[in-house]
Design a protein around this motif. Structure first.
Motif, PDB file in Angstrom:
ATOM      1  N   UNK A 104       0.835  -1.191   0.000  1.00 18.37           N
ATOM      2  CA  UNK A 104       0.000   0.000   0.000  1.00 18.37           C
ATOM      3  C   UNK A 104       0.881   1.256   0.000  1.00 18.37           C
ATOM      4  N   UNK A 105       1.917   1.225   0.819  1.00 15.61           N
ATOM      5  CA  UNK A 105       2.862   2.347   0.880  1.00 15.61           C
ATOM      6  C   UNK A 105       3.493   2.585  -0.492  1.00 15.61           C
ATOM      7  N   UNK A 112      -4.893  -2.394  -8.260  1.00 11.60           N
ATOM      8  CA  UNK A 112      -3.890  -2.052  -7.242  1.00 11.60           C
ATOM      9  C   UNK A 112      -4.534  -1.622  -5.928  1.00 11.60           C
ATOM     10  N   UNK A 113      -5.745  -1.125  -5.990  1.00 15.17           N
ATOM     11  CA  UNK A 113      -6.440  -0.712  -4.774  1.00 15.17           C
ATOM     12  C   UNK A 113      -6.798  -1.902  -3.879  1.00 15.17           C
ATOM     13  N   UNK A 114      -6.705  -3.101  -4.425  1.00 11.15           N
ATOM     14  CA  UNK A 114      -6.979  -4.284  -3.599  1.00 11.15           C
ATOM     15  C   UNK A 114      -5.971  -4.401  -2.459  1.00 11.15           C
ATOM     16  N   UNK A 115      -4.837  -3.747  -2.598  1.00 11.40           N
ATOM     17  CA  UNK A 115      -3.851  -3.735  -1.503  1.00 11.40           C
ATOM     18  C   UNK A 115      -4.479  -3.134  -0.253  1.00 11.40           C
ATOM     19  N   UNK A 116      -5.208  -2.027  -0.454  1.00  7.70           N
ATOM     20  CA  UNK A 116      -5.871  -1.391   0.686  1.00  7.70           C
ATOM     21  C   UNK A 116      -7.063  -2.229   1.134  1.00  7.70           C
ATOM     22  N   UNK A 117      -7.724  -2.896   0.186  1.00  8.05           N
ATOM     23  CA  UNK A 117      -8.838  -3.774   0.524  1.00  8.05           C
ATOM     24  C   UNK A 117      -8.412  -4.900   1.455  1.00  8.05           C
ATOM     25  N   UNK A 118      -7.229  -5.451   1.209  1.00 13.93           N
ATOM     26  CA  UNK A 118      -6.711  -6.513   2.068  1.00 13.93           C
ATOM     27  C   UNK A 118      -6.571  -5.997   3.495  1.00 13.93           C
ATOM     28  N   UNK A 119      -6.016  -4.803   3.635  1.00 12.84           N
ATOM     29  CA  UNK A 119      -5.836  -4.222   4.965  1.00 12.84           C
ATOM     30  C   UNK A 119      -7.183  -3.952   5.639  1.00 12.84           C
ATOM     31  N   UNK A 120      -8.150  -3.503   4.862  1.00 12.85           N
ATOM     32  CA  UNK A 120      -9.494  -3.244   5.366  1.00 12.85           C
ATOM     33  C   UNK A 120     -10.104  -4.525   5.950  1.00 12.85           C
ATOM     34  N   UNK A 121      -9.924  -5.629   5.247  1.00 12.36           N
ATOM     35  CA  UNK A 121     -10.446  -6.913   5.712  1.00 12.36           C
ATOM     36  C   UNK A 121      -9.650  -7.467   6.893  1.00 12.36           C
ATOM     37  N   UNK A 129      -2.655   0.188  12.661  1.00 12.85           N
ATOM     38  CA  UNK A 129      -3.621   1.222  12.303  1.00 12.85           C
ATOM     39  C   UNK A 129      -2.984   2.599  12.074  1.00 12.85           C
ATOM     40  N   UNK A 130      -2.114   3.090  12.955  1.00 11.06           N
ATOM     41  CA  UNK A 130      -1.531   4.418  12.720  1.00 11.06           C
ATOM     42  C   UNK A 130      -0.683   4.486  11.445  1.00 11.06           C
TER      43      UNK A 130
END
Length: 146
Positions: free
Chosen positions: A38-39, A60-69, A83-84
């Motif tokens: 994500x970074x 590529x946004x699925x990277x953030x989706x993984x973190x969301x889940x 989280x921070x």
């Protein structure tokens, strides 16, 4: 991120998340790889997203989706460490992107089920004029070559 305070339960929750989400998002060897991914994506968006890969942007946004889940499935200690870091990269992503212009039901907020990062587009692009931009990217992003 100080991992010296993590317990066996924390490591077990990270392992469990990796197993649970592997089918949906592909394999992930460690919890920290999706965070780093994500970074890296955010840094690329900040530098000017190369629209040669425009078809990859939403993938590529699925990277953030993984973190969301993953976050709700982690122990409170591990979530407090992650989280921070995620929030800092989310803030940078928001600064480097603009809200998409809704184009009917397909881009409505309800279609992304709380995944706000899908409702944004890069403000700075490296763009080949022959590649059409999505109509929802409005106003049109600034180009690196301008």
């Amino acid at each position: 991120m100080d991992v010296s305070q993590l317990s066996a339960e924390d490591y077990a929750s990270a392992d469990r998340v990796q197993r649970l989400l592997a089918g949906s998002f592909g394999p992930s060897p460690t919890l920290f790889r999706p965070m780093r991914s994500w970074q890296d994506f955010v840094v690329g968006v900040e530098a000017g997203f190369d629209t040669t890969w425009i078809w990859e942007y939403y993938n590529d946004l699925s990277r953030r989706g993984w973190l969301h889940e993953a976050l709700p499935l982690l122990t409170p200690t591990l979530r407090a460490l992650c989280q921070p870091v995620i929030e800092r990269w989310d803030a940078r992503y928001c600064a480097a992107t603009g809200p998409i212009k809704p184009q009917g039901l397909l881009t409505s907020r309800s279609s992304t089920q709380g995944r706000w990062w899908h409702d944004r587009f890069p403000l700075l692009i490296d763009h080949d004029q022959e590649i059409p931009l999505p109509p929802s990217w409005s106003p049109e992003p600034r180009r690196l070559t301008e």
